[in-house]
Design a protein around this motif. Structure first.
Motif, PDB file in Angstrom:
ATOM      1  N   ALA A 131      -8.705  -8.738  11.931  1.00 35.48           N
ATOM      2  CA  ALA A 131      -7.662  -9.581  11.344  1.00 35.48           C
ATOM      3  C   ALA A 131      -7.129  -8.896  10.099  1.00 35.48           C
ATOM      4  CB  ALA A 131      -8.219 -10.953  10.986  1.00 35.48           C
ATOM      5  N   ALA A 132      -5.833  -9.067   9.857  1.00 36.53           N
ATOM      6  CA  ALA A 132      -5.212  -8.397   8.709  1.00 36.53           C
ATOM      7  C   ALA A 132      -4.151  -9.287   8.073  1.00 36.53           C
ATOM      8  CB  ALA A 132      -4.587  -7.083   9.156  1.00 36.53           C
ATOM      9  N   THR A 133      -3.919  -9.053   6.786  1.00 37.46           N
ATOM     10  CA  THR A 133      -2.805  -9.741   6.119  1.00 37.46           C
ATOM     11  C   THR A 133      -1.510  -9.011   6.464  1.00 37.46           C
ATOM     12  OG1 THR A 133      -2.958  -8.340   4.159  1.00 37.46           O
ATOM     13  CG2 THR A 133      -4.240 -10.389   4.146  1.00 37.46           C
ATOM     14  N   ARG A 134      -0.376  -9.630   6.133  1.00 41.79           N
ATOM     15  CA  ARG A 134       0.908  -9.000   6.413  1.00 41.79           C
ATOM     16  C   ARG A 134       1.130  -7.784   5.517  1.00 41.79           C
ATOM     17  NH1 ARG A 134       6.285 -12.412   5.230  1.00 41.79           N
ATOM     18  NH2 ARG A 134       5.655 -11.784   3.134  1.00 41.79           N
ATOM     19  N   GLY A 137       4.243  -5.506   5.352  1.00 45.91           N
ATOM     20  CA  GLY A 137       4.866  -5.609   6.667  1.00 45.91           C
ATOM     21  C   GLY A 137       4.457  -4.461   7.578  1.00 45.91           C
ATOM     22  N   THR A 138       4.158  -3.314   6.976  1.00 49.96           N
ATOM     23  CA  THR A 138       3.744  -2.145   7.748  1.00 49.96           C
ATOM     24  C   THR A 138       2.234  -1.953   7.622  1.00 49.96           C
ATOM     25  OG1 THR A 138       5.848  -1.149   7.147  1.00 49.96           O
ATOM     26  CG2 THR A 138       4.218   0.311   8.135  1.00 49.96           C
ATOM     27  N   VAL A 139       1.769  -2.029   6.376  1.00 48.99           N
ATOM     28  CA  VAL A 139       0.342  -1.868   6.116  1.00 48.99           C
ATOM     29  C   VAL A 139      -0.201  -3.156   5.502  1.00 48.99           C
ATOM     30  CG1 VAL A 139      -1.399  -0.584   4.822  1.00 48.99           C
ATOM     31  CG2 VAL A 139       0.592   0.611   5.753  1.00 48.99           C
ATOM     32  N   GLY A 140      -1.252  -3.686   6.109  1.00 48.23           N
ATOM     33  CA  GLY A 140      -1.873  -4.901   5.586  1.00 48.23           C
ATOM     34  C   GLY A 140      -3.319  -4.642   5.198  1.00 48.23           C
ATOM     35  N   GLU A 141      -4.001  -5.698   4.808  1.00 54.07           N
ATOM     36  CA  GLU A 141      -5.393  -5.580   4.381  1.00 54.07           C
ATOM     37  C   GLU A 141      -6.320  -6.073   5.481  1.00 54.07           C
ATOM     38  OE1 GLU A 141      -4.268  -8.288   1.540  1.00 54.07           O
ATOM     39  OE2 GLU A 141      -4.165  -6.903  -0.143  1.00 54.07           O
TER      40      GLU A 141
END
Ligand SMILES: NC(=O)c1ccc[n+]([C@@H]2O[C@H](COP(=O)([O-])OP(=O)(O)OC[C@H]3O[C@@H](n4cnc5c(N)ncnc54)[C@H](O)[C@@H]3O)[C@@H](O)[C@H]2O)c1
Ligand SMILES: [Zn+2]
Length: 669
Positions: A131-134, A137-141
């Motif tokens: 799961a990742a944050t936004r 928009g290209t790279v999330g956490e």
């Protein structure tokens, strides 16, 4: 031209700074509406002067950077933002833009716009993988472990038919009840509060320690499919059907999602959700309208940071920014002095707000608010408006600290704030107009002067009709004056006058209790009466002497000293004595000769001849301590009618038990 260039530069810097605070720190310093106003201004300038737009313009970028304390995740397909509209007019313009590009009129999938944060969840062969944050928009956490703790996120998809790789996109949010609970906890600890549920959700999700996330009661709703592999996997042809498919696979989807075929039904949807906004269990800041047909979505495509086929139709803001122009102090019916913020009127949560409570001195300290500050006001639903934060960078140089008045603004008595207590209080209970009703109700109550027939309703009318302003005035009432009250005939009025006459005969303990001195309850009043015996001696006592009395500690002693220091209280007492209030002398008996000296008694069950308080006072006058529960140290239990567990316990412990008749004999009645 230079001025325009400067403004663009200033707005760009400002918005980038706010993005950082909002997306990276989870601690925005201005409300969303203010951010949206700045953003719209910048968009308008850039549209008019495209050549002046800066390379780092926030109008072209999604969100904020991913925090380096997390592992970074590159999204398989960018996670974009949404355009927004704020009015029916703007919605119509959006509709027209969309409709113009399509061969057939679009239907919309309408959804609540959850106020949380976007996450992407990958399922491989139906199993929760990542799961990742936004992010930007290209790279999330990478927040896999944190999202795993959210109960509504399935760790394994249900049923069958899902693609080997499925990305589910949706919103993690904090339900309103959980938000209140988190803030209540923080408030109790004197910690900083979350401004709103979105910040609380973001702050809770982006934790390195997933145990913290687990403790925060977050929830999840899916609102879109992301990447699907293989790309040829057969999927439903409309957004709504895809959501229903996700639901079948076990992903929670809001039950408010609905397809609307034309403009009027979209507008009705908007209105309906807006009307029910405050009843929903979670915070929303608008509705999201998405062209339902996937083929039509593809025709429309994307602009820089958002799809052309969707928009957020935002609700009126629940948070606004305004100026704190001053603070007024209101005195409540129990004497609590409450600071009330006087605000530059601002339209928020659907109404114009010009006041907000500041609760007490602790709240002022926690907010760090000063007069002249720009403050964020929140008004959600019918909840009273709150100041949730100060916009620190807008503090003017002449901002003033908020001072509690040393004297009550209503009656001029001293205001006191006891250490460790949040509330400041007016000490003029007997003379303060704000407290008059409560003071006189207390004065007349059963444990005080016990004026038969002088109930709360009667007291309120006597004061409203200005027949009575102080306790002594009660005794000047005539029957014909009393008949001016509702439902008071001559007969009841005469009864009340007689009751007043009878109530003048009281005890010193009841009299002390009736004065309503803070924290002097009936037991303390009885102890004071027994100790001092006369009003003269009591009036002259200092704090040290008061503390020699049972039950009287530093704080109560201070209240007592303070009370008898104030001349208007002494005037009220003199007035009562003049009106004829009196009590029998308490005999000066040598301590040792008190028959129940050193004994502990307990009263239980219903007494028929004596009332419980009188029995207690009389036992105390004989030197006994009267306790609330039976123990092996109890010397005697008085069991009235229908005595229960205390009697059983006394019998078990072998404590002496007597009935009311025996008690009366001991008391010599
Ligand atoms: N106060 C500040 O300082 C500050 C700073 C930056 C951004 N903001 C606020 O954030 C907004 C911009 O944020 P944004 O780019 O995340 O856009 P957004 O929040 O306006 O819209 C996009 C987001 O909506 C969410 N969403 C909720 N329900 C959805 C649904 N049913 N379908 C699809 N998406 C749904 C998703 O998380 C998505 O990423 C601004 O308009 C402003 O209000 C405030
Ligand atoms: Zn007062």
């Amino acid at each position: 031209m230079q001025a325009i260039q400067d403004e663009i530069k200033q707005l760009t810097d400002q918005l980038n700074q706010h993005n950082y605070r909002y997306y990276v720190d989870d601690a925005p310093s201005i409300p969303d509406v203010e951010y949206d106003r700045l953003m719209r201004r910048l968009q308008a300038l850039e549209a008019e002067y495209p050549e002046l737009a800066l390379g780092d313009s926030p109008t072209q970028r999604v969100g904020g950077e991913a925090l380096s304390k997390f592992n970074q995740v590159t999204h398989l397909k960018p996670m974009l933002s949404l355009d927004n509209v704020f009015s029916e007019e703007e919605f119509n313009a959006f509709y027209k833009r969309v409709d113009d590009k399509l061969a057939e009129a679009p239907a919309f999938c309408c959804e609540p716009k959850l106020d949380g944060l976007a996450v992407s969840i990958l399922y491989r062969d139906g199993v929760f993988e990542r799961a990742a944050t936004r992010g930007d928009g290209t790279v999330g956490e990478d927040i896999t472990e944190n999202v795993r703790t959210i109960k509504s996120v399935p760790l394994r998809l249900r049923g069958s038919g899902f693609p080997p790789l499925l990305e589910v996109r949706g919103e993690v949010f904090m339900p309103k009840a959980a938000f209140e609970a988190v803030n209540d906890k923080a408030r109790a600890k004197g910690e900083k509060l979350f401004v709103n549920p979105r910040n609380a959700a973001a702050g809770s999700l982006r934790q390195l320690d997933s145990k913290i996330t687990a403790s925060r009661s977050l929830a999840f709703y899916a609102y879109a499919l992301g990447v699907v592999e293989p790309e040829t996997w057969p999927l439903a042809a409309s957004h709504f059907e895809q959501l229903m498919q996700l639901k079948e696979w076990g992903c929670p989807v809001s039950s408010e999602v609905k397809v609307c075929a034309d403009i009027p039904s979209v507008l009705a949807y908007y209105q309906d959700i807006l009307t029910r906004r405050s009843e929903l269990a979670y915070e929303i800041d608008g509705v999201v309208l998405k062209v339902n047909d996937i083929a039509q979505q593809q025709t429309l495509g994307f602009v820089a940071k958002a799809p052309r086929w969707a928009t957020a139709y935002k609700f009126p803001a629940q948070e606004e920014i305004t100026l704190l122009e001053g603070v007024d102090f209101q005195v409540g019916r129990t004497g609590a002095v409450t600071p009330v913020a006087r605000l530059q009127p601002v339209f928020v949560g659907g109404v114009t707000v010009s006041n907000a409570t500041l609760h007490n001195a602790d709240e002022i300290a926690r907010l760090g608010v000063m007069i002249g500050d720009s403050v964020i006001i929140r008004r959600a639903g019918d909840v009273i408006p709150q100041i949730v934060a100060v916009v620190a960078e807008k503090r003017p140089s002449d901002a003033q600290a908020i001072q509690f008045p040393p004297q009550c603004p209503v009656c001029g008595s001293d205001v006191e704030r006891v250490e460790g207590e949040a509330v400041a209080r007016c000490t003029g209970g007997l003379v303060c107009e704000a407290q008059r009703k409560e003071a006189i109700k207390h004065f007349a109550s059963r444990k005080a002067l016990d004026i038969d027939g002088m109930g709360d309703k009667v007291v309120e009318q006597l004061i409203d009709k200005e027949l009575v302003a102080s306790p002594a005035d009660l005794f000047k009432l005539t029957a014909s004056a009393i008949t001016m009250l509702d439902r008071m005939g001559m007969k009841s009025a005469t009864n009340l006058v007689n009751a007043l006459e009878a109530a003048k005969q009281t005890t010193f303990a009841r009299f002390l209790y009736s004065l309503g001195i803070r924290e002097v309850g009936e037991a303390t009043a009885a102890n004071l009466a027994n100790y001092f015996k006369t009003l003269e001696k009591l009036k002259q006592a200092d704090a040290e002497t008061f503390m020699k009395v049972d039950d009287v500690g530093v704080i109560v002693a201070q209240h007592l000293v303070h009370f008898f220091e104030q001349s208007h209280n002494l005037e009220v007492i003199d007035g009562l004595l003049e009106a004829g209030v009196n009590w029998p002398d308490i005999e000066e008996v040598a301590e040792e000769s008190l028959s129940l000296k050193g004994q502990t008694w307990v009263l239980t069950g219903t007494l028929t001849q004596l009332n419980r308080n009188d029995a207690k006072a009389k036992l105390q006058a004989l030197g006994a301590k009267v306790a609330g529960s039976v123990s092996k140290n109890t010397d005697c239990l008085v069991a009235g009618e229908a005595a229960g567990s205390k009697l059983t316990k006394a019998q078990e412990l072998g404590v002496k038990v007597i009935d009311e008749a025996e008690l009366l004999a001991i008391l010599g009645d």
